[in-house]
Design a protein around this motif. Structure first.
Motif, PDB file in Angstrom:
ATOM      1  N   PHE A   1       0.799  -1.214   0.000  1.00  0.00           N
ATOM      2  CA  PHE A   1       0.000   0.000   0.000  1.00  0.00           C
ATOM      3  C   PHE A   1       0.836   1.271   0.000  1.00  0.00           C
ATOM      4  CE2 PHE A   1      -3.119  -3.139   1.192  1.00  0.00           C
ATOM      5  CZ  PHE A   1      -4.214  -2.744   0.457  1.00  0.00           C
ATOM      6  N   ASP A   2       2.160   1.145   0.176  1.00  0.00           N
ATOM      7  CA  ASP A   2       3.027   2.314   0.018  1.00  0.00           C
ATOM      8  C   ASP A   2       3.838   2.207  -1.265  1.00  0.00           C
ATOM      9  OD1 ASP A   2       4.657   0.239   0.741  1.00  0.00           O
ATOM     10  OD2 ASP A   2       5.780   1.350   2.273  1.00  0.00           O
ATOM     11  N   CYS A   3       3.347   1.412  -2.202  1.00  0.00           N
ATOM     12  CA  CYS A   3       4.048   1.192  -3.469  1.00  0.00           C
ATOM     13  C   CYS A   3       4.133   2.492  -4.273  1.00  0.00           C
ATOM     14  CB  CYS A   3       3.306   0.124  -4.275  1.00  0.00           C
ATOM     15  SG  CYS A   3       4.051  -0.256  -5.864  1.00  0.00           S
ATOM     16  N   THR A   4       5.255   2.687  -4.957  1.00  0.00           N
ATOM     17  CA  THR A   4       5.452   3.848  -5.819  1.00  0.00           C
ATOM     18  C   THR A   4       5.725   3.392  -7.250  1.00  0.00           C
ATOM     19  OG1 THR A   4       7.852   3.940  -5.517  1.00  0.00           O
ATOM     20  CG2 THR A   4       6.487   5.092  -3.873  1.00  0.00           C
ATOM     21  N   GLU A   5       5.736   4.340  -8.176  1.00  0.00           N
ATOM     22  CA  GLU A   5       6.036   4.003  -9.562  1.00  0.00           C
ATOM     23  C   GLU A   5       7.454   3.457  -9.695  1.00  0.00           C
ATOM     24  OE1 GLU A   5       5.292   7.485 -11.851  1.00  0.00           O
ATOM     25  OE2 GLU A   5       3.111   7.239 -11.797  1.00  0.00           O
ATOM     26  N   ALA A   6       8.361   3.976  -8.879  1.00  0.00           N
ATOM     27  CA  ALA A   6       9.743   3.485  -8.909  1.00  0.00           C
ATOM     28  C   ALA A   6       9.797   2.010  -8.503  1.00  0.00           C
ATOM     29  CB  ALA A   6      10.619   4.331  -7.990  1.00  0.00           C
ATOM     30  N   ASP A   7       8.957   1.611  -7.545  1.00  0.00           N
ATOM     31  CA  ASP A   7       8.906   0.205  -7.135  1.00  0.00           C
ATOM     32  C   ASP A   7       8.430  -0.680  -8.286  1.00  0.00           C
ATOM     33  OD1 ASP A   7       9.697   0.810  -4.509  1.00  0.00           O
ATOM     34  OD2 ASP A   7       7.633   1.234  -3.917  1.00  0.00           O
ATOM     35  N   VAL A   8       7.426  -0.199  -9.028  1.00  0.00           N
ATOM     36  CA  VAL A   8       6.902  -0.966 -10.161  1.00  0.00           C
ATOM     37  C   VAL A   8       7.964  -1.072 -11.258  1.00  0.00           C
ATOM     38  CG1 VAL A   8       5.146  -1.036 -11.973  1.00  0.00           C
ATOM     39  CG2 VAL A   8       4.513  -0.330  -9.654  1.00  0.00           C
ATOM     40  N   THR A   9       8.668   0.018 -11.507  1.00  0.00           N
ATOM     41  CA  THR A   9       9.734   0.003 -12.515  1.00  0.00           C
ATOM     42  C   THR A   9      10.819  -0.990 -12.137  1.00  0.00           C
ATOM     43  OG1 THR A   9       9.329   2.334 -13.050  1.00  0.00           O
ATOM     44  CG2 THR A   9      11.438   1.417 -13.710  1.00  0.00           C
ATOM     45  N   GLU A  10      11.184  -1.020 -10.870  1.00  0.00           N
ATOM     46  CA  GLU A  10      12.202  -1.967 -10.405  1.00  0.00           C
ATOM     47  C   GLU A  10      11.697  -3.409 -10.516  1.00  0.00           C
ATOM     48  OE1 GLU A  10      15.714  -3.514  -9.069  1.00  0.00           O
ATOM     49  OE2 GLU A  10      15.270  -1.447  -9.686  1.00  0.00           O
TER      50      GLU A  10
ATOM     51  N   ARG B   1       3.490 -13.775  -9.482  1.00  0.00           N
ATOM     52  CA  ARG B   1       3.764 -14.405  -8.194  1.00  0.00           C
ATOM     53  C   ARG B   1       5.210 -14.261  -7.732  1.00  0.00           C
ATOM     54  NH1 ARG B   1      -0.325 -17.202  -5.965  1.00  0.00           N
ATOM     55  NH2 ARG B   1      -2.149 -17.574  -7.269  1.00  0.00           N
ATOM     56  N   GLN B   2       5.934 -13.300  -8.318  1.00  0.00           N
ATOM     57  CA  GLN B   2       7.239 -12.960  -7.769  1.00  0.00           C
ATOM     58  C   GLN B   2       7.066 -11.865  -6.722  1.00  0.00           C
ATOM     59  OE1 GLN B   2      10.514 -12.423 -10.442  1.00  0.00           O
ATOM     60  NE2 GLN B   2       9.839 -14.056 -11.821  1.00  0.00           N
ATOM     61  N   ASN B   3       8.051 -11.695  -5.881  1.00  0.00           N
ATOM     62  CA  ASN B   3       7.910 -10.820  -4.721  1.00  0.00           C
ATOM     63  C   ASN B   3       8.322  -9.378  -5.001  1.00  0.00           C
ATOM     64  OD1 ASN B   3       7.332 -13.245  -3.393  1.00  0.00           O
ATOM     65  ND2 ASN B   3       8.254 -12.521  -1.489  1.00  0.00           N
ATOM     66  N   MET B   4       7.581  -8.459  -4.367  1.00  0.00           N
ATOM     67  CA  MET B   4       7.978  -7.065  -4.231  1.00  0.00           C
ATOM     68  C   MET B   4       8.054  -6.825  -2.725  1.00  0.00           C
ATOM     69  SD  MET B   4       6.058  -3.516  -5.394  1.00  0.00           S
ATOM     70  CE  MET B   4       6.158  -3.868  -7.156  1.00  0.00           C
TER      71      MET B   4
END
Length: 258
Positions: A66-75, A116-119
């Protein structure tokens, strides 16, 4: 793989991201995983796709922190070209879902391999999606924003609490920018203020890609304080968060992307 023309679901590949209207009227290149130009959409295309046209290159993510950012998605999709990330909200709160538009259709197959890979500690589900679902989500986000219901993540709230009392130095930090936003878009966003493109600094990550953040230098501290009225207003389909900053923070952020 080359394609010129419309996608099978009606999109033409140039209607992605916040510059959708502008992109419709200009050639737009998209890049492959290696970073080299894979193909370019032009007014007079010399290539044709053999067989049925490919689907619009969009996937849906579920289970995001719930604190995900666009940078997290890019990574998470490291190596793929991200054209747009649209976080989905329900009743003013982040739902843990997002739509991600990729550079070209073949990248959807690579994105699905991340299912199903982890973030962090969360495993993320990745599904194929459609252009209609993506645009329906955009319409919902824009409608909610116009309704005046601010949407803030836990990370945003913790930072926002000090905004009212923060000292203004003439520099603002912008967060939540679409990856395709340019300096001209930010000038237009602050059109009521006297800004030049030289006063705008879009930050990049170590791979040279936009982070979704930027710094803007205003003529005075009074101007930057007045510009806070634009906090959580929309640029394209995205609402933008503004934070008082400093020249030191600006310099540090810009140097990290070099």
């Amino acid at each position: 793989m080359f394609y010129r023309g419309k996608y099978v679901d009606g999109g033409d590949g140039r209607e992605m991201g916040p510059k959708r209207q502008r992109i419709l009227n200009q050639p737009q290149s998209f890049y492959g995983a290696s970073g080299s130009s894979s193909f370019m959409y032009n007014a007079a295309p010399p290539y044709a796709y053999v067989g049925p046209p490919p689907p619009f290159p969009v996937v849906r993510l579920r289970g995001l922190p719930f604190d995900c950012t666009e940078a997290d998605v890019t990574e998470f999709f490291n190596g793929l070209e991200i054209v747009d990330v649209l976080f989905v909200h329900k009743n003013g709160r982040f739902s843990g879902e997002a739509f991600v538009v990729l550079g070209y259709p073949l990248q959807v197959d690579f994105a699905i391999q991340k299912n199903r890979q982890n973030m962090g500690r969360r495993y993320i589900e990745v599904f194929r999606s459609k252009r209609q679902e993506y645009y329906k989500a955009i319409a919902s986000e824009v409608s909610d924003a116009r309704g005046g219901s601010p949407r803030r993540s836990t990370r945003a709230r913790s930072y926002d609490d000090g905004n009212d009392s923060a000292e203004h130095t003439g520099v603002l930090r912008l967060r939540g920018l679409p990856f395709s936003a340019g300096k001209d878009d930010i000038v237009e966003f602050f059109k009521d203020f006297m800004l030049s493109e030289d006063s705008i600094h879009i930050t990049l990550n170590m791979d040279g890609r936009p982070t979704g953040e930027a710094f803007v230098e205003f003529p005075s501290a009074e101007d930057s304080k007045a510009a806070m009225v634009k906090d959580r207003m929309t640029l394209g389909s995205r609402y933008i968060e503004l934070f008082p900053s400093s020249h030191e923070e600006l310099d540090e952020a810009v140097s990290r992307g070099r």
